[in-house]
Design an enzyme around this catalytic site. Sequence first.
Site: not given
Ligand code: COA
Length: 322
Positions: A113, A249, A279
């Site tokens: 990224c 980004h 993304n």
């Molecule tokens: N739909 C519904 N529920 C989902 C889901 C989806 N697509 N994906 C995950 N969940 C659930 C999880 O299983 C978790 O359930 P649980 O609490 O029962 O275990 C819950 O949602 C919360 O998950 P969590 O990972 O803590 O959520 P979050 O608020 O951290 O959001 C991301 C997840 C991935 C959106 C976030 O962490 C993020 O954007 N991270 C950065 C990723 C990134 O930028 N990557 C690229 C860098 S280049």
Amino acid sequence: MRRSVVIGTGSALPRTVLTNAELAARVDTTDEWIVERTGIRQRHIAQADETTATLATDASRAAIAAAGLEARDVDLIVLATATPDQTFPATATIVQHNLGCHGGVAFDVAAVCSGFLYAMGVADSMLRAGMARRALVIGSETFSRILDWEDRTTCVLFGDGAGAVVLEAREESGEAPRGVIATKLHADGTHNELLYVDGGVSTTGTVGKLRMKGREVFRHAVVNLAEVLREVIEEAGLQTSDIDWLVPHQANARILDATARKLGMSPDKVVVTVDRHANTSAASVPLALDAAVRDGRIKPGQLVMLEAMGGGFTWGASLVRM
Ligand code: COA
């Protein structure tokens, strides 16, 4: 002083849009969850005839036209991608052939990224060193090909696309010289397991699928991005308030908000496309830059900060006077 000046931008998106509602029919997710946690509403997905090279070629043609040049005027192509058309040769050479500008330098950069920031850094250095005169710097990706479409924690987050800029080496003078002012790049290989692809030529012999621990990546992203942005502002001898636009980004709307807040920047100075594009990895910064140039928000003479963080981890930022 010799500067690398942005003289054209362009972008390209696959023709097929995939909405959150359509995704919710395939995996256990909802439009509400995706919008609330990420700000994403839709993404573009490449069909079989659309590849990293074809998207890059279309974005490059648009950037070259915006610069008022012909493809043969370009003597350097640096293409950032983690999803190349072939293991080798470099996708940049395919784009060079498609454009019909043979004989210059063409190669790929792999920094996921952050790839576009790395490519800008390399191209800027080569232009200022006199190794080339006009560079196409491209970020192009087809992440849909490396997604696990059964993993709801990753497949909802990514999309495909390409963006490009033309940089020209110019002797700039005056009070506000145009061009790339300062760039800082970083990598820290200790966090490989937080964001990686579980395949590769030299290991499994397969392409593999993207794997990510999203919450931990989020935490590192906010800290690293705020730090590198401060570094670049300091190196340039400027204040945050001098920056006209932040072009980040586009990983997650909450990361964009948190980064702007940490810097004390107003949210209306932040270019946001994550809602439409999701993304797109190395393509996201040049896609957002092109969108804001074409809709008239970013104007010649303005100070624009580009930044990204991605797998590796790698991260970086670059300050440019347009
Ligand atoms: N739909 C519904 N529920 C989902 C889901 C989806 N697509 N994906 C995950 N969940 C659930 C999880 O299983 C978790 O359930 P649980 O609490 O029962 O275990 C819950 O949602 C919360 O998950 P969590 O990972 O803590 O959520 P979050 O608020 O951290 O959001 C991301 C997840 C991935 C959106 C976030 O962490 C993020 O954007 N991270 C950065 C990723 C990134 O930028 N990557 C690229 C860098 S280049």
